[in-house]
Scaffold this active site. Structure first.
Site, short mmCIF file in Angstrom:
data_model
loop_
_atom_site.label_atom_id
_atom_site.label_comp_id
_atom_site.label_asym_id
_atom_site.label_seq_id
_atom_site.Cartn_x
_atom_site.Cartn_y
_atom_site.Cartn_z
N ASN A 52 0.87 -1.17 0.00
CA ASN A 52 0.00 0.00 0.00
C ASN A 52 0.91 1.22 0.00
O ASN A 52 1.75 1.37 0.89
CB ASN A 52 -0.89 0.00 1.23
N HIS A 102 6.78 -1.44 3.85
CA HIS A 102 6.46 -2.80 4.29
C HIS A 102 5.68 -3.52 3.21
O HIS A 102 4.78 -2.95 2.60
CB HIS A 102 5.67 -2.80 5.61
N HIS A 123 3.09 -6.55 2.59
CA HIS A 123 2.17 -7.49 3.24
C HIS A 123 2.26 -8.82 2.49
O HIS A 123 1.94 -8.87 1.29
CB HIS A 123 0.72 -7.01 3.14
#
Ligand code: AMP
Ligand code: ZN
Length: 114
Positions: A87, A100, A102
């Protein structure tokens, strides 16, 4: 390299506990506190960069290490079939501005995502 106000920098430093499933020279992998799939692991670079684009530009070795670690996590913690989601930006629901990925696995995933 790190941001004293950043939640994920604090996890890298061990100042905040996390349910870790792996650590490499460049990355830390830990379970998301709000899992969206049976396997939901965040893979982050140890260096503070806000998103995958800035990480790839500034620290390409760490960006590649993140991808390698994501695949390992999906294999070892999930089924090997997985989705890797970054995101990026507030409109894409990025809420933590430390890069990050996911790793989502362990169930059938629908497409397109919401
Ligand atoms: P994003 O919305 O893509 O920025 O994702 C941030 C993710 O971090 C969310 O899925 C949160 O559930 C997760 N998260 C926030 N704080 C923690 C924490 N302390 N440990 C593990 N995961 C967290
Ligand atoms: Zn950070």
């Amino acid at each position: 390299m790190s941001d004293p106000d950043c939640l994920f920098c604090k996890i890298v430093a061990g100042e905040i506990p996390a349910d870790k499933v792996g650590e490499t020279e460049h990355t830390v992998a830990f379970r998301d506190i709000n899992p969206q799939a049976p396997t939901h692991v965040l893979v982050i670079p140890k260096v503070h960069q806000p998103d995958i684009g800035s990480l790839a530009a500034a620290e390409p070795e760490a960006a590649v290490a993140l991808l390698v670690e994501a695949e390992r996590v999906a294999r070892d913690e999930g089924t090997g079939s997985f989705r890797l989601v970054f995101n990026t930006g507030a409109d894409a629901f990025q809420t933590v501005f430390h890069c990050h990925g996911h790793v989502l696995s362990g169930r059938s995933l629908t497409w397109p995502p919401g």
